[in-house]
Design an enzyme around this catalytic site. Structure first.
Site, PDB file in Angstrom:
ATOM      1  N   LYS B  96      16.165 -41.835  25.704  1.00  0.00           N
ATOM      2  CA  LYS B  96      17.368 -41.104  26.103  1.00  0.00           C
ATOM      3  C   LYS B  96      17.716 -41.305  27.583  1.00  0.00           C
ATOM      4  CE  LYS B  96      18.022 -39.064  22.045  1.00  0.00           C
ATOM      5  NZ  LYS B  96      19.214 -39.329  21.210  1.00  0.00           N
ATOM      6  N   GLU B 118      24.595 -31.695  24.932  1.00  0.00           N
ATOM      7  CA  GLU B 118      23.983 -31.057  23.773  1.00  0.00           C
ATOM      8  C   GLU B 118      22.594 -31.655  23.616  1.00  0.00           C
ATOM      9  OE1 GLU B 118      25.826 -33.730  23.562  1.00  0.00           O
ATOM     10  OE2 GLU B 118      24.491 -35.013  22.386  1.00  0.00           O
ATOM     11  N   SER B 384      10.752 -44.772  19.720  1.00  0.00           N
ATOM     12  CA  SER B 384      11.793 -44.227  20.587  1.00  0.00           C
ATOM     13  C   SER B 384      11.311 -43.142  21.539  1.00  0.00           C
ATOM     14  CB  SER B 384      12.941 -43.698  19.736  1.00  0.00           C
ATOM     15  OG  SER B 384      12.468 -42.730  18.819  1.00  0.00           O
TER      16      SER B 384
END
Ligand SMILES: Cc1ncc(COP(=O)(O)O)c(C=O)c1O
Lengths: 281, 405
Positions: B96, B118, B384
């Site tokens: 991210k 969010e 990830s």
């Protein structure tokens, strides 16, 4: 669609501005919702905006979110909203605008929606999350022009974009009073007046102002600056506060009459230089 | 591959990926999206911007992340060799950060001083809060109450980083509801606030912009596998929530003759209806600003998603994945909670790497697939994120169902 034009024409001769009421169809339940909207129309509402409930109303504040949730809990579908429209149409000439997010209409089918909405006697549709950039995909599937697509203009809309929206709109223009979701506080009547004047200079259509208008003083102030005043959250809050009451419909009808009194004698459209007094919200 | 290679040509000028994508938002937000699109087109290609971003990715985020040959795991499974792209080793513990540094830097160049975002698993929230701290910006993170409960460590991290965590109790209190509330908040603060969307979802230009910022994963992986194995992999595997880590890995390989599989969350099983497998079991609709596949009922009302993994617990998916599904360029599969948990444990035991529950979905699929492939084949999995955030929920679940088979 001519019902919308006729309404604004009549209001002009009466020296009044339009009182536009939004309620979510099916709130708090099917039968009572019908009683409410019938009573509101009978009490003199000039235009009815009938909300189609949606699970994810991203442009709405808590009051309309809850109204939508109550309606969905009762199982309200788009076809039910169309059925309410048809039933109202049997004994009322009040223009009816279907107010929806795009997904329920998209899933219903764009051509089918047009046919059924026109057959039910709806006069227009306002799709909150369908800006002009995307709306061709809907209107090109409409086989006729019997449904007005009501466009939104926001305080953030730049002048040149405002002009383009005004040029492609029909029915009336809906000017959002503030940068915020429905039911927010903090109306700035000076800014509303300036935006409305600008928009009216660009458009050949009536301009109605909504979002956050709740008191009769608000109504009077906005009526002085625009062709119509849209009230949504304030009606929904009234429903929410009187959920258990037998006379729920009468309570809403009373409020319609109070608001409507505040639109009488408001200054004529186009008489520029009128500036609403600053009023606390 | 018979599918049209799409790299470099899509989206079109209005953000459409074939029939998907677009900008389905209220008028109040349209000018902000147009402003953002202009900034994205004009600022992000500038050498100065690219240089600053590259420096941040290297010296701050710790890129390039390693490509690791998981020998013990591959031996255990048998069949194809499994390589892991170690996004868990990027700063803040997931991919991210690639995106939040990109968007944060863009906000900085645009002169915006406030970020909102969010978050589901909290990884995007932590990455945004981190970026805000780095640039000295104000930060509000919207998070569902259910996710606040199940990803508590990340809530503490965000607060420590100076962000305000806004609890969202509407709906199921998960990612969808957090995104609704972030959009409402953006409507209200749009004049001075930059909305950092955490996946390749939302209205244009987010799906394209987030893809651009996440592509670094695939660009590095391509170079690294060529170095390590002397050839490209046979199969790429990544989990799909909104689809950003998958798109980031896949996109630089789109024109290569390589199979790609996006793994969605099957929750308790597709047949139970309690899942988050949007592409596997959903239908086309419009949510959160773009047209794509959704979990919805026959009336166009959005359904709740279900997954043990908060980052995959979302009833939508990025529009370019919808196109890849239709063209067949990427295949989409699904993995249940139980299967993901088993992979979570296996990787921890065999390799000393605790994966995020999201990533464990990709891993579970890759392990099953590896068995069907020859030992000279290569499967590259996007790991990830890391699983520290998931320890509570995993130990809870393992106590309840002691024997995931
Ligand atoms: C570690 C990790 N992987 C994957 C995801 C899913 O998002 P996306 O599909 O956009 O990569 C998340 C989201 O929170 C995450 O934290």
């Amino acid at each position: 669609m001519s019902r919308i034009q006729d309404t604004f024409r009549r209001l002009k001769t009466e020296n009044r501005k339009a009182l536009v009421g939004f309620v979510t169809a099916g709130d708090p339940d099917g039968p009572r919702s019908f009683e409410i909207v019938s009573a509101m129309c009978a009490a003199g509402l000039d235009i009815l905006e009938l909300g189609v409930p949606f699970s994810d109303p991203t442009a709405d504040g808590p009051v309309i979110q809850r109204a939508s949730a109550r309606s969905l809990a009762g199982g309200t579908r788009l076809q039910d909203v169309l059925a309410v429209t048809a039933r109202l149409r049997q004994d009322s000439d009040v223009p009816i605008i279907l107010f929806s997010y795009y997904n329920p209409i998209f899933v219903y089918g764009l051509t089918r929606f047009y046919a059924d909405a026109v057959a039910a006697g709806a006069d227009g549709v306002l799709v909150v999350d369908l800006p002009p950039e995307e709306s061709d995909e809907m209107t090109t599937r409409w086989p006729g022009q019997d449904l007005a697509l009501i466009r939104l203009v926001a305080p953030t809309t730049p002048d040149e974009r405002m002009a383009r929206i005004a040029a492609s709109a029909s029915g009336f223009l809906y000017l959002v009073s503030m940068t915020g979701v429905t039911g927010s506080g903090g109306l700035d009547f000076g800014a509303i007046g300036r935006h409305a004047d600008k928009l009216r200079a660009l458009a050949n259509l009536p301009v109605c102002v909504g979002f956050g208008i709740s008191t009769t003083d608000d109504v009077a102030a906005v009526a002085a600056a625009a062709d119509g005043v849209v009230i949504g959250s304030a009606f929904e809050r009234l429903i929410e506060e009187h959920l258990g009451r037998e006379d729920l419909a009468a309570i809403l009808a009373d409020r319609v009459r109070q608001y409507k009194a505040a639109t009488v004698g408001a200054k004529q459209q186009g008489s520029s230089g009128t500036r609403a007094p600053e009023k606390p919200a | 591959m018979n599918a049209e290679p799409t790299a470099g040509t899509l989206p079109d000028d209005h953000g459409h990926f074939g029939p998907y994508g677009g900008r389905y938002v209220a008028e109040t937000l349209m000018p902000a999206l147009l402003e953002l699109e202009t900034a994205y087109r004009q600022i992000t290609p500038k050498p100065g911007f690219q240089k600053e971003l590259a420096a941040l990715l290297t010296h701050y985020a710790g890129r390039p992340t390693p490509l690791y040959a998981a020998k013990r795991l591959s031996d255990h499974v048998g069949g194809a060799r499994i390589y892991l792209k170690r996004e868990d080793l990027a700063h803040t513990g997931a991919h991210k950060i690639n995106n939040t540094l990109g968007q944060g830097l863009l906000a900085h160049w645009m002169g915006k001083r406030k970020l909102i975002a969010e978050t589901g698993a909290g990884q995007h929230g932590v990455a945004t809060a981190t970026t805000a701290a780095l640039f000295g910006m104000q930060c509000h993170i919207f998070m569902g109450i259910e996710d606040i409960r199940r990803q508590a460590p990340n809530v503490q991290r965000m607060k420590l980083l100076g962000a305000e965590v806004v609890a969202v109790d509407a709906g199921t209190g998960t990612l969808k509801d957090a995104m609704n509330e972030a959009m409402r908040s953006w409507v209200t603060r749009v004049r001075d606030t930059f909305y950092v969307i955490g996946s390749v979802a939302g209205p244009h230009p987010y799906p394209a912009m987030v893809r651009d910022f996440q592509q670094v994963i695939g660009i590095e992986a391509r170079r690294q596998i060529l170095e390590a194995a002397g050839r490209l992999p046979d199969l790429l595997v990544a989990c799909v929530g909104g689809g950003s880590n998958a798109m980031g890995l896949f996109y630089p390989f789109v024109d290569d003759d390589i199979a790609m599989v996006g793994v969605e969350a099957a929750g308790s099983g597709i047949a139970t209806g309690k899942h988050a497998a949007t592409l596997t079991a959903g239908s086309v609709g419009v949510l959160h600003g773009s047209k794509s596949y959704l979990l919805q009922d026959e009336n166009g009302q959005i359904k709740e998603a279900h997954s043990i993994s908060a980052g995959l617990d979302y009833p939508g998916v990025g529009p370019e994945h919808a196109l890849f599904k239709d063209t067949g360029r990427v295949r989409y599969a699904s993995i249940t909670d139980t299967e993901a948990l088993a992979a979570f444990k296996t990787l921890s035991r065999l390799e000393g790497i605790i994966p995020a529950l999201e990533s464990a979905h990709a891993l579970a699929y890759a392990m099953a697939e590896a068995r069907r492939h020859a030992a000279n084949e290569i499967i590259l999995v996007n790991l990830s994120g890391r699983g520290d955030k998931d320890l509570d929920i995993v130990s809870d679940r393992l106590q309840k169902e002691p024997k995931p088979s």
